[in-house]
Design a protein around this motif. Structure first.
Motif, PDB file in Angstrom:
ATOM      1  N   PHE A 138       0.833  -0.749  -0.084  1.00 50.03           N
ATOM      2  CA  PHE A 138      -0.154  -0.082  -0.390  1.00 50.03           C
ATOM      3  C   PHE A 138       0.736   1.488   0.222  1.00 50.03           C
ATOM      4  O   PHE A 138       1.512   1.375   1.150  1.00 50.03           O
ATOM      5  CB  PHE A 138      -0.874   0.258   0.722  1.00 50.03           C
ATOM      6  N   ASN A 139       0.612   1.933  -0.928  1.00 50.64           N
ATOM      7  CA  ASN A 139       1.672   3.451  -1.323  1.00 50.64           C
ATOM      8  C   ASN A 139       0.806   4.544  -0.724  1.00 50.64           C
ATOM      9  O   ASN A 139       2.017   5.080  -0.161  1.00 50.64           O
ATOM     10  CB  ASN A 139       1.908   3.424  -2.842  1.00 50.64           C
ATOM     11  N   SER A 140      -0.169   4.327  -1.108  1.00 47.52           N
ATOM     12  CA  SER A 140      -0.907   5.925  -0.297  1.00 47.52           C
ATOM     13  C   SER A 140      -2.561   5.968  -1.121  1.00 47.52           C
ATOM     14  O   SER A 140      -2.952   5.206  -1.190  1.00 47.52           O
ATOM     15  CB  SER A 140      -0.328   6.905  -1.968  1.00 47.52           C
ATOM     16  N   VAL A 141      -2.531   7.048   0.307  1.00 44.56           N
ATOM     17  CA  VAL A 141      -4.447   7.420  -0.105  1.00 44.56           C
ATOM     18  C   VAL A 141      -4.671   8.380  -1.419  1.00 44.56           C
ATOM     19  O   VAL A 141      -4.433   9.422  -0.947  1.00 44.56           O
ATOM     20  CB  VAL A 141      -5.326   7.166   1.564  1.00 44.56           C
ATOM     21  N   GLY A 142      -5.977   8.391  -1.743  1.00 38.71           N
ATOM     22  CA  GLY A 142      -6.446   9.437  -2.435  1.00 38.71           C
ATOM     23  C   GLY A 142      -7.721   9.267  -2.896  1.00 38.71           C
ATOM     24  O   GLY A 142      -8.465   7.781  -3.033  1.00 38.71           O
TER      25      GLY A 142
END
Length: 562
Positions: A138-142
């Protein structure tokens, strides 16, 4: 519904702040006076506080065997700076959805903020299928097409496959094993899931055991960590920020939906102030929580003091480091208004390529070789230790390579002999070592150095800035100007005696204020005092990392012909 403060904070999402809490009950006397973090305050039943922030203050560790805690397990208190490196044990309790993971697990842009999970079942996407038990990073939330999602990566056969998983995706997700080692501070900031404890295994103590250690001698087992949070809150009739530990034995009730939140003072960070439009400046503010530090102007920004904030802007600084061989060298941000003068110090260059980068049209760079180099081509020069050169220009030259002529990049120089000069060519790929010979005795202002020379650049203060009470740069044995950066600042002065103004950094100063409805007596700020800002090792690396992300890297040196 009432709950303990600890239970409420453990389940609270930072994005849901601020929250208004009413004190319900607790094991304390009516009007008990608490003193925490140097601030006294009293809590009574039905008192109301507004929670504006919280962070982990310390960890309670239970010593356990087989990753489980027995009722007889000893509990110890560990500060975040407790020495040691720890491995994180994967959580055996599954998550039911992507939204639950995003809400409870820290996902961010640093390497610490890339957790990995696997699903017990295949997940079929539009043009991609994630196999069961396959590691998902999981790299980022957007936001994607109006819906919140997590940007993920799966690696197969050394190839990365990027995709998004919506918050609505349900399933049974387990945390993957993590082979990295972390400090307690890193675990507290990135690896403590909300509402869950964290099991870690001590891998390296980093110090010799002594009797004051809370852990047993030769301990190499597992610890179950439970966070204790430091809660930042505002009380209705106080103008400062109170700090409460989440393990305070009180019960609270969330009354946010039934309370006028605007009746509390609104604490604003410097970032909040900077986001205001330029038309709103100047403004008068009262400090609710001042920064720590003895350096001016931070020692003048005490709680309760009123200040005028004149404007916001971007300003240039030169990032400099002391030239010391030990690890205790200081780092500074120097404003262009610095009135001291500098003399040049010799620079060191590891390759001929570096010489080509810094060569100056106004003067010939004079260097001495500190490392020998034997050229594989007869057309190019072989260097001995002690050889001296004047650097001329970068160019190309033909060399004979496997019986064929080939063009390569070279550095044209003049070798300094006892009574003459000899034109020579050095290959750009040459790995050697050179030290600069300084002939220039001129004293330079900071702006002149930035205009005339290529950074990094070595100097020593020759004339200190007399407008600064204590010029920390003057005491340094030597300084390396590393790079010029642009940062965000606010211009402020004292509201009661505005005889001088100061620039304060927006993103490196922890300070909270609330705005007053007073008018500003004079719109024009008084004379601005020069401040050399000392930055910590952590701030220094953050500045270098941020600036290096925004700058295009220089081209790599040419490779040696094979």
């Amino acid at each position: 519904m009432a709950s303990t403060l600890q239970k409420f904070i453990h389940s609270l999402d930072l994005k849901a702040l601020p929250r208004v809490l009413q004190i319900q009950s607790g094991i304390y006397c009516q009007d008990s006076v608490y003193e925490m973090f140097g601030s006294e305050f009293s809590l009574s039943t039905e008192d109301v506080i507004k929670v504006i922030g919280f962070k982990i203050n310390k960890l309670i560790a239970s010593i356990c065997g087989n990753n489980e805690v027995s009722q007889f397990s000893a509990k110890v208190e560990l500060p975040l700076n407790f020495p040691g490196l720890y491995k994180v044990v994967a959580d055996k309790t599954p998550y039911a959805s992507i939204e639950e993971i995003a809400r409870k697990v820290s996902i961010g842009t640093t390497r610490f903020g890339h957790p990995s999970f696997y699903s017990t079942e295949d997940i079929k996407l539009e043009n991609f299928t994630i196999k069961h038990d396959e590691q998902i990073t999981f790299n980022s939330v957007g936001e994607v097409h109006g819906m919140m999602a997590v940007n993920c990566v799966v690696v197969r056969n050394n190839h990365s496959h990027s995709f998004t998983l919506p918050f609505s995706q349900e399933g049974e997700f387990y945390e993957c094993e993590d082979d990295q080692m972390y400090t307690l501070k890193e675990i507290a900031e990135w690896k403590m899931p909300k509402g869950r404890n964290r099991i870690v295994k001590l891998s390296n103590t980093l110090h010799t055991w002594d009797s004051s250690s809370p852990l047993p001698e030769n301990f190499d087992g597992c610890l179950i960590l439970m966070p204790v949070y430091e809660v930042q809150a505002v009380m209705k009739f106080r103008k400062d920020i109170i700090h409460i530990l989440s393990d305070l034995d009180v019960e609270v009730k969330d009354v946010t939906d039934h309370y006028d939140i605007s009746s509390f003072l609104q604490p604003l960070s410097l970032e909040d102030i900077f986001e205001r439009t330029s038309k709103e400046f100047p403004m008068v503010a009262e400090i609710m929580e001042g920064p720590s530090g003895n350096q001016k102007p931070y020692n003048l920004l005490s709680t309760g003091k009123e200040i005028v904030i004149y404007k916001k802007y971007q300003a240039a600084r030169v990032l400099a480091s002391e030239m010391r061989s030990d690890s205790s060298k200081g780092h500074y941000l120097i404003p262009m208004s610095y009135k001291g003068k500098f003399k040049r110090r010799p620079r060191e260059f590891p390759t001929a390529y570096d010489l080509g980068i810094v060569r100056n049209e106004k003067e010939h760079l004079h260097v001495v070789a500190t490392k020998a180099f034997t050229s594989p081509h007869k057309e190019l020069f072989s260097v001995s230790v002690g050889d001296q050169f004047l650097v001329q220009q970068c160019q190309t030259s033909e060399v004979l390579y496997e019986g064929r002529k080939k063009l390569i990049d070279v550095l044209a120089c003049e070798q300094i002999l006892s009574d003459s000069y000899k034109k020579v060519l050095l290959p750009m790929y040459m790995e050697g070592g050179f030290v600069e010979v300084i002939h220039d005795k001129k004293q330079y202002h900071l702006s002149e150095i930035c205009k005339e020379f290529h950074l990094p650049f070595n100097v020593k203060v020759s004339v200190r800035d007399l407008s600064i009470e204590k010029d920390v740069l003057a005491a340094a044995p030597g300084l390396q100007f590393e790079e010029e950066i642009t940062d965000s600042y606010l211009l402020i002065s004292s509201a009661s005696s505005p005889v001088e103004s100061w620039e304060i950094p927006v993103y490196r100063l922890n300070m909270l204020v609330h705005l007053l409805s007073k008018g500003v007596q004079t719109v024009a700020p008084p004379v601005t005092r020069t401040t050399v800002e000392e930055v910590s090792e952590e701030e220094y690396y953050m500045l270098r990392r941020y600036e290096n992300l925004t700058l295009r890297p220089p081209p790599r040196p040419p490779k040696k012909p094979t």
